[in-house]
Design an enzyme around this catalytic site. Structure first.
Site, PDB file in Angstrom:
ATOM      1  N   TYR A  80       0.851  -1.195   0.000  1.00 40.37           N
ATOM      2  CA  TYR A  80       0.000   0.000   0.000  1.00 40.37           C
ATOM      3  C   TYR A  80       0.885   1.243   0.000  1.00 40.37           C
ATOM      4  O   TYR A  80       0.643   2.198  -0.733  1.00 40.37           O
ATOM      5  CB  TYR A  80      -0.896  -0.009   1.241  1.00 40.37           C
ATOM      6  CG  TYR A  80      -1.887   1.134   1.260  1.00 40.37           C
ATOM      7  CD1 TYR A  80      -3.159   0.966   0.724  1.00 40.37           C
ATOM      8  CD2 TYR A  80      -1.556   2.368   1.811  1.00 40.37           C
ATOM      9  CE1 TYR A  80      -4.068   2.004   0.720  1.00 40.37           C
ATOM     10  CE2 TYR A  80      -2.464   3.414   1.807  1.00 40.37           C
ATOM     11  CZ  TYR A  80      -3.722   3.226   1.267  1.00 40.37           C
ATOM     12  OH  TYR A  80      -4.610   4.261   1.263  1.00 40.37           O
ATOM     13  N   PHE A 132     -10.302  19.011 -24.028  1.00 36.92           N
ATOM     14  CA  PHE A 132     -10.723  17.610 -24.086  1.00 36.92           C
ATOM     15  C   PHE A 132     -11.978  17.498 -23.218  1.00 36.92           C
ATOM     16  O   PHE A 132     -12.162  18.277 -22.284  1.00 36.92           O
ATOM     17  CB  PHE A 132      -9.614  16.655 -23.632  1.00 36.92           C
ATOM     18  CG  PHE A 132     -10.051  15.223 -23.781  1.00 36.92           C
ATOM     19  CD1 PHE A 132     -10.224  14.684 -25.038  1.00 36.92           C
ATOM     20  CD2 PHE A 132     -10.344  14.443 -22.676  1.00 36.92           C
ATOM     21  CE1 PHE A 132     -10.697  13.384 -25.201  1.00 36.92           C
ATOM     22  CE2 PHE A 132     -10.811  13.139 -22.833  1.00 36.92           C
ATOM     23  CZ  PHE A 132     -10.987  12.612 -24.096  1.00 36.92           C
ATOM     24  N   THR A 133     -12.834  16.515 -23.514  1.00 36.51           N
ATOM     25  CA  THR A 133     -14.148  16.438 -22.853  1.00 36.51           C
ATOM     26  C   THR A 133     -14.040  16.445 -21.325  1.00 36.51           C
ATOM     27  O   THR A 133     -14.667  17.263 -20.651  1.00 36.51           O
ATOM     28  CB  THR A 133     -14.900  15.165 -23.296  1.00 36.51           C
ATOM     29  OG1 THR A 133     -14.023  14.046 -23.145  1.00 36.51           O
ATOM     30  CG2 THR A 133     -15.349  15.256 -24.742  1.00 36.51           C
ATOM     31  N   ASP A 222      -1.058  18.627 -21.042  1.00 39.53           N
ATOM     32  CA  ASP A 222      -1.711  17.323 -21.045  1.00 39.53           C
ATOM     33  C   ASP A 222      -0.915  16.450 -22.016  1.00 39.53           C
ATOM     34  O   ASP A 222      -0.985  16.631 -23.236  1.00 39.53           O
ATOM     35  CB  ASP A 222      -3.172  17.472 -21.491  1.00 39.53           C
ATOM     36  CG  ASP A 222      -3.910  16.139 -21.514  1.00 39.53           C
ATOM     37  OD1 ASP A 222      -3.246  15.079 -21.547  1.00 39.53           O
ATOM     38  OD2 ASP A 222      -5.159  16.148 -21.518  1.00 39.53           O
ATOM     39  N   LYS A 265      -2.829   5.859 -22.294  1.00 41.43           N
ATOM     40  CA  LYS A 265      -2.290   6.159 -23.632  1.00 41.43           C
ATOM     41  C   LYS A 265      -0.762   6.221 -23.538  1.00 41.43           C
ATOM     42  O   LYS A 265      -0.066   5.383 -24.097  1.00 41.43           O
ATOM     43  CB  LYS A 265      -2.860   7.491 -24.129  1.00 41.43           C
ATOM     44  CG  LYS A 265      -4.364   7.471 -24.356  1.00 41.43           C
ATOM     45  CD  LYS A 265      -4.878   8.875 -24.647  1.00 41.43           C
ATOM     46  CE  LYS A 265      -6.386   8.946 -24.689  1.00 41.43           C
ATOM     47  NZ  LYS A 265      -7.005   8.561 -25.954  1.00 41.43           N
ATOM     48  N   ARG A 388     -17.079  12.016 -32.418  1.00 37.50           N
ATOM     49  CA  ARG A 388     -16.431  13.191 -31.819  1.00 37.50           C
ATOM     50  C   ARG A 388     -17.037  14.405 -32.513  1.00 37.50           C
ATOM     51  O   ARG A 388     -16.492  14.947 -33.459  1.00 37.50           O
ATOM     52  CB  ARG A 388     -14.904  13.156 -32.040  1.00 37.50           C
ATOM     53  CG  ARG A 388     -14.198  11.982 -31.408  1.00 37.50           C
ATOM     54  CD  ARG A 388     -13.792  12.164 -29.960  1.00 37.50           C
ATOM     55  NE  ARG A 388     -14.854  12.162 -28.991  1.00 37.50           N
ATOM     56  CZ  ARG A 388     -14.645  11.954 -27.683  1.00 37.50           C
ATOM     57  NH1 ARG A 388     -13.453  11.705 -27.212  1.00 37.50           N
ATOM     58  NH2 ARG A 388     -15.639  11.999 -26.838  1.00 37.50           N
ATOM     59  N   PHE A 454     -22.638  11.569 -23.989  1.00 37.08           N
ATOM     60  CA  PHE A 454     -22.268  10.578 -25.018  1.00 37.08           C
ATOM     61  C   PHE A 454     -21.904   9.225 -24.417  1.00 37.08           C
ATOM     62  O   PHE A 454     -22.012   8.204 -25.075  1.00 37.08           O
ATOM     63  CB  PHE A 454     -21.104  11.102 -25.880  1.00 37.08           C
ATOM     64  CG  PHE A 454     -19.854  11.426 -25.114  1.00 37.08           C
ATOM     65  CD1 PHE A 454     -19.677  12.668 -24.541  1.00 37.08           C
ATOM     66  CD2 PHE A 454     -18.855  10.475 -24.956  1.00 37.08           C
ATOM     67  CE1 PHE A 454     -18.515  12.968 -23.827  1.00 37.08           C
ATOM     68  CE2 PHE A 454     -17.692  10.762 -24.262  1.00 37.08           C
ATOM     69  CZ  PHE A 454     -17.533  12.010 -23.679  1.00 37.08           C
TER      70      PHE A 454
HETATM   71  N1  F0G Z   1      -6.626  14.070 -21.891  1.00 30.22           N
HETATM   72  C1  F0G Z   1      -6.643  13.593 -23.131  1.00 30.22           C
HETATM   73  C2  F0G Z   1      -5.970  14.345 -24.225  1.00 30.22           C
HETATM   74  C3  F0G Z   1      -7.294  12.379 -23.394  1.00 30.22           C
HETATM   75  O1  F0G Z   1      -7.310  11.923 -24.648  1.00 30.22           O
HETATM   76  C4  F0G Z   1      -7.925  11.694 -22.347  1.00 30.22           C
HETATM   77  C5  F0G Z   1      -8.667  10.468 -22.587  1.00 30.22           C
HETATM   78  C6  F0G Z   1      -7.867  12.228 -21.053  1.00 30.22           C
HETATM   79  C7  F0G Z   1      -7.207  13.422 -20.869  1.00 30.22           C
HETATM   80  C8  F0G Z   1      -8.518  11.550 -19.899  1.00 30.22           C
HETATM   81  O2  F0G Z   1      -7.780  10.442 -19.570  1.00 30.22           O
HETATM   82  O3  F0G Z   1      -9.383   8.535 -19.950  1.00 30.22           O
HETATM   83  O4  F0G Z   1      -7.291   8.242 -18.569  1.00 30.22           O
HETATM   84  O5  F0G Z   1      -9.193   9.565 -17.714  1.00 30.22           O
HETATM   85  N2  F0G Z   1      -9.061  10.084 -23.702  1.00 30.22           N
HETATM   86  C9  F0G Z   1      -9.775   8.848 -23.979  1.00 30.22           C
HETATM   87  C10 F0G Z   1     -10.109   8.752 -25.447  1.00 30.22           C
HETATM   88  C11 F0G Z   1     -10.963   8.665 -23.118  1.00 30.22           C
HETATM   89  O6  F0G Z   1     -10.765   7.769 -25.808  1.00 30.22           O
HETATM   90  O7  F0G Z   1      -9.718   9.596 -26.239  1.00 30.22           O
HETATM   91  P1  F0G Z   1      -8.458   9.121 -18.917  1.00 30.22           P
END
Ligand code: F0G
Length: 481
Positions: A80, A132-133, A222, A265, A388, A454
């Protein structure tokens, strides 16, 4: 350069790895694809993976792992607190970014949550190349507002500009000089996701960083898609040709005050974290990590994932590893372009992006052209892409639709997962849809969540167009799946 040319002159994205573990895939008949789609309420997130043939929804957490990652996972130190595996990950991040502190998080949005909680206050303005979303959702949750300062060519679908993810630095300079609003940080996103995985140049980031430093505003990167951005800087930016990937990574980090990433990623595993230099932000961020993510030596990640990320980050400094995604995507983009299919150019990272505005111009934005196209491609080939576009936006406060500036269907190419014949199959089914595009019509919500609709929203076709598409498939393909 890593490109391989055949004797015929053809350039193919040759795999520089061999397959040693496989997962069986099922391709359902077209009639069953339609019924599975309808059971999932036309939302491809709600499909069961067993019903999907090519899962091109995302590259997140589904990249192929290397043998070295797998073996490191067996050797992880389970604790832990104080896990040796964490210290190895921390050392790797320090080595790549030249930053002293690494705070682990369960994934990218965990980083975004704690950064927004600490830095964003009601009324704040956060300039960025593009949102980003999940990033925007957290900023807005804390009362902030996102301002996109993407360069002019960024949202042009078809272009030959190599760095469409660049910041409009003139606009940033003017803003920082004149704004009366509080600007807690400027955000740059590598491999800008929502405009088609488009990179920024190192020169652009360096200029952006200079402006931020002049005005004493922290620059937050990011880096979730930085591996693609690194490849594009290396292969497209003349001044960086002689730099190693590692040197480019360090030059990027030198521009930034805080770097966070989704290791789903960057790192080819599942997790995330925030890196920063010594600063008064370290202690409060640590407190938020402990509160929201987990103790400071795991942050919500399993030790196995941390071990895999450590190796994955190092592998991301290898050009023949990071070239694989972009080379496959470029192949798709070039082949589809030859067939007349509208795609985002130049090819970016992350995936091949179809331009739904031009693919299905007869569908009104309010009936979600990119989402309709996504559902049609699932019918055509059992291929799951990701909308998208307008469906990925939340409505305005008055309930009206916020029309996305780009309507894209993203066909993600998770790294080292698909073979060239699978990619060719995908190109073929997209081509068939293009030839039959007049059959595709819109979708409408039957259940619409308020936040990030979405992910879990439910939709239906506005007519029986999907049944007609199935009938056309049968008449064109006979008994073929
Ligand atoms: N920033 C970027 C540029 C991303 O593409 C993502 C995730 C996140 C932040 C959030 O990261 O999913 O680990 O919490 N993108 C995924 C996609 C969801 O399918 O493009 P996460």
């Amino acid at each position: 350069m890593q490109e391989i040319r055949l004797f015929s002159g053809e350039m193919i994205p040759l795999e520089r790895h061999k397959v040693r573990i496989v997962q069986k895939l099922e391709l359902l008949p077209v009639e069953e694809r339609l019924s599975k789609l309808q059971e999932a309420h036309n939302n491809l997130y709600l499909l069961k993976n067993r019903d999907v043939f090519l899962d091109m929804l995302t590259d997140s957490g589904v990249n192929a792992m290397s043998d070295k990652q797998q073996s490191a996972m067996m050797d992880a130190d389970d604790a832990y607190a104080g896990s040796e595996t964490f210290f190895q990950l921390e050392a790797k991040v320090q080595d790549l970014f030249g930053m002293e502190h690494f705070l682990p998080a369960h994934q990218g949005r965990g980083c975004e949550k704690v950064l927004a909680d600490l830095l964003v206050r009601p009324g704040d303005l956060i300039p960025m190349n593009y949102h980003f979303t999940t990033t925007r959702a957290h900023i807005v949750r804390c009362g902030g507002e996102v301002l996109e300062l993407l360069c002019a060519e960024g949202e042009v679908y078809t272009s030959d500009k190599p760095f469409k993810g660049n910041m409009d630095n003139d606009a940033l300079r003017t803003l920082l000089k004149n704004s009366e609003r509080n600007i807690p940080f400027v955000r740059m996103e590598a491999g800008t996701n929502l405009i088609g995985g488009q990179p920024f140049s190192l020169a652009n980031l360096q200029e952006c960083s200079g402006i931020c430093r002049e005005h004493d505003v922290p620059l937050v990167l990011d880096a979730s898609l930085v591996q693609d951005n690194l490849y594009f800087i290396k292969s497209r930016e003349t001044n960086c040709r002689e730099m190693s990937v590692r040197e480019i990574m360090r030059a990027i980090a030198d521009c930034c005050d805080i770097i966070y990433f989704s290791a789903r990623k960057f790192g080819f595993a599942r997790g995330g974290g925030i890196a920063l230099r010594e600063s008064p932000l370290v202690n409060p961020l640590q407190e938020l990590i402990v509160l929201n993510e987990g103790f400071l030596t795991y942050g919500g990640m399993s030790v196995r994932e941390m071990a895999a990320i450590t190796v994955g980050l190092e592998e991301s400094m290898d050009e023949s590893v990071i070239s694989q995604g972009p080379e496959f995507i470029r192949y798709m983009v070039e082949e589809l372009t030859k067939l007349g299919v509208p795609v985002v150019t130049p090819a970016g990272g992350l995936g091949c992006h179809l331009n739904a505005k031009e693919f299905v111009p007869h569908i009104a934005s309010d009936e979600y052209p990119a989402a309709a196209l996504a559902s049609a491609l699932f019918i055509a080939g059992g291929i799951r892409g990701m909308e998208r576009g307008t469906l990925s936006e939340d409505r305005h406060a008055d309930g009206s639709e916020a029309h996305a500036s780009m309507e894209l269907l993203r066909l993600a190419v998770p790294r080292r997962v698909f073979t060239l014949s699978q990619i060719k199959y995908c190109i073929d089914r997209v081509h068939w849809l293009w030839q039959n595009r007049e059959l595709i019509a819109g979708l409408r919500f039957t259940r619409e969540p308020k936040i990030l609709r979405f992910f879990t929203g439910e939709l239906e076709a506005v007519s029986d167009w999907q049944e007609k598409l199935v009938a056309r498939f049968r008449s064109d393909f006979g008994d073929s799946l």
